[in-house]
Motif scaffolding. Structure first.
Motif, PDB file in Angstrom:
ATOM      1  N   ASN A 178      50.678 -17.611  12.788  1.00  7.39           N
ATOM      2  CA  ASN A 178      51.645 -16.806  13.544  1.00  7.39           C
ATOM      3  C   ASN A 178      53.039 -16.903  12.950  1.00  7.39           C
ATOM      4  OD1 ASN A 178      49.768 -15.802  15.354  1.00  7.39           O
ATOM      5  ND2 ASN A 178      50.078 -17.454  16.831  1.00  7.39           N
ATOM      6  N   ASP A 179      53.427 -18.096  12.483  1.00  7.66           N
ATOM      7  CA  ASP A 179      54.736 -18.257  11.839  1.00  7.66           C
ATOM      8  C   ASP A 179      54.839 -17.403  10.578  1.00  7.66           C
ATOM      9  OD1 ASP A 179      55.647 -20.017  13.767  1.00  7.66           O
ATOM     10  OD2 ASP A 179      55.254 -21.818  12.573  1.00  7.66           O
ATOM     11  N   ASP A 180      53.774 -17.410   9.764  1.00  7.98           N
ATOM     12  CA  ASP A 180      53.793 -16.602   8.543  1.00  7.98           C
ATOM     13  C   ASP A 180      53.735 -15.110   8.859  1.00  7.98           C
ATOM     14  OD1 ASP A 180      54.078 -18.849   7.027  1.00  7.98           O
ATOM     15  OD2 ASP A 180      52.038 -18.843   6.220  1.00  7.98           O
ATOM     16  N   ARG A 181      53.055 -14.740   9.929  1.00 11.47           N
ATOM     17  CA  ARG A 181      53.059 -13.329  10.345  1.00 11.47           C
ATOM     18  C   ARG A 181      54.477 -12.891  10.702  1.00 11.47           C
ATOM     19  NH1 ARG A 181      48.361 -10.505  11.951  1.00 11.47           N
ATOM     20  NH2 ARG A 181      46.502 -11.683  11.457  1.00 11.47           N
ATOM     21  N   GLN A 182      55.195 -13.755  11.399  1.00  9.14           N
ATOM     22  CA  GLN A 182      56.578 -13.430  11.748  1.00  9.14           C
ATOM     23  C   GLN A 182      57.454 -13.328  10.507  1.00  9.14           C
ATOM     24  OE1 GLN A 182      57.697 -16.398  14.652  1.00  9.14           O
ATOM     25  NE2 GLN A 182      56.840 -15.218  16.340  1.00  9.14           N
ATOM     26  N   LEU A 201      56.440 -12.439   7.513  1.00 11.62           N
ATOM     27  CA  LEU A 201      56.085 -11.192   6.833  1.00 11.62           C
ATOM     28  C   LEU A 201      56.684  -9.986   7.538  1.00 11.62           C
ATOM     29  CD1 LEU A 201      52.424 -12.015   5.819  1.00 11.62           C
ATOM     30  CD2 LEU A 201      54.257 -11.314   4.255  1.00 11.62           C
ATOM     31  N   GLU A 202      56.640  -9.975   8.859  1.00  8.07           N
ATOM     32  CA  GLU A 202      57.225  -8.855   9.593  1.00  8.07           C
ATOM     33  C   GLU A 202      58.742  -8.812   9.419  1.00  8.07           C
ATOM     34  OE1 GLU A 202      55.653  -8.939  13.575  1.00  8.07           O
ATOM     35  OE2 GLU A 202      53.619  -8.493  12.861  1.00  8.07           O
ATOM     36  N   SER A 203      59.371  -9.967   9.360  1.00 14.54           N
ATOM     37  CA  SER A 203      60.803 -10.023   9.099  1.00 14.54           C
ATOM     38  C   SER A 203      61.097  -9.521   7.688  1.00 14.54           C
ATOM     39  CB  SER A 203      61.302 -11.456   9.275  1.00 14.54           C
ATOM     40  OG  SER A 203      62.674 -11.550   8.981  1.00 14.54           O
ATOM     41  N   TYR A 204      60.260  -9.894   6.734  1.00 16.70           N
ATOM     42  CA  TYR A 204      60.398  -9.412   5.359  1.00 16.70           C
ATOM     43  C   TYR A 204      60.253  -7.890   5.318  1.00 16.70           C
ATOM     44  CZ  TYR A 204      59.125  -8.285   0.601  1.00 16.70           C
ATOM     45  OH  TYR A 204      59.053  -7.696  -0.636  1.00 16.70           O
ATOM     46  N   GLY A 205      59.254  -7.353   6.015  1.00 15.80           N
ATOM     47  CA  GLY A 205      59.074  -5.901   6.062  1.00 15.80           C
ATOM     48  C   GLY A 205      60.283  -5.211   6.665  1.00 15.80           C
ATOM     49  N   PRO A 259      43.144 -10.541   7.094  1.00  9.98           N
ATOM     50  CA  PRO A 259      44.352  -9.772   7.399  1.00  9.98           C
ATOM     51  C   PRO A 259      45.141  -9.405   6.145  1.00  9.98           C
ATOM     52  CG  PRO A 259      44.651 -12.070   7.999  1.00  9.98           C
ATOM     53  CD  PRO A 259      43.225 -11.917   7.585  1.00  9.98           C
ATOM     54  N   LEU A 260      45.678  -8.193   6.145  1.00  5.99           N
ATOM     55  CA  LEU A 260      46.531  -7.696   5.066  1.00  5.99           C
ATOM     56  C   LEU A 260      47.784  -7.101   5.669  1.00  5.99           C
ATOM     57  CD1 LEU A 260      44.070  -5.772   2.710  1.00  5.99           C
ATOM     58  CD2 LEU A 260      45.279  -7.902   2.198  1.00  5.99           C
ATOM     59  N   PHE A 261      48.914  -7.420   5.083  1.00  3.64           N
ATOM     60  CA  PHE A 261      50.193  -6.863   5.477  1.00  3.64           C
ATOM     61  C   PHE A 261      50.543  -5.781   4.467  1.00  3.64           C
ATOM     62  CE2 PHE A 261      54.894  -6.937   5.410  1.00  3.64           C
ATOM     63  CZ  PHE A 261      55.138  -6.699   6.762  1.00  3.64           C
ATOM     64  N   GLU A 262      50.788  -4.567   4.928  1.00  2.00           N
ATOM     65  CA  GLU A 262      51.063  -3.446   4.034  1.00  2.00           C
ATOM     66  C   GLU A 262      52.482  -2.928   4.235  1.00  2.00           C
ATOM     67  OE1 GLU A 262      46.727  -1.394   3.544  1.00  2.00           O
ATOM     68  OE2 GLU A 262      47.947  -0.713   5.231  1.00  2.00           O
TER      69      GLU A 262
END
Length: 105
Positions: free
Chosen positions: A14-18, A20-24, A46-49
């Motif tokens: 969850n921390d890394d998801r946050q 990545l979303e902040s990076y996006g 999971p993939l972040f696009e």
């Protein structure tokens, strides 16, 4: 006897998801992207696009995590490797690439 290590089903915490979303959101704010999206690979990981464009948007890159290598990786739209390593390293490398693609020196 070898120890058996089982990675959790959720490869990206969850921390890394946050992160990545902040990076996006950072890339959107800089005008280098128009949206980000979570999806899954063919293996169900999971993939972040990140996308750019308006009515005719294009996939810019995907970020995922290798199960075996226990590292993050980034792919271009054709599936070619862009970089891999720790999440911070991957995001820093991609930030430089997207800045270059956007015409920033």
């Amino acid at each position: 006897m070898a120890d058996i290590i089982k990675l959790p089903d959720n490869l990206i915490s969850n921390d890394d998801r946050q992160k990545l979303e902040s990076y996006g959101a950072h890339e959107i704010a800089r005008g280098r992207a128009t949206r980000f999206h979570w999806t899954e690979s063919e293996q169900g990981d999971p993939l972040f696009e990140i996308y750019r464009g308006g009515a005719v948007e294009e996939l810019v890159l995907q970020i995922g995590r290798h199960r075996e290598q226990d590292e993050y990786y980034a792919l271009d739209p054709s599936g070619q490797d862009l970089t891999s390593g720790s999440l911070d390293h991957v995001m820093a490398q991609l930030d430089r690439k997207l800045a270059w693609d956007h015409g920033e020196s």
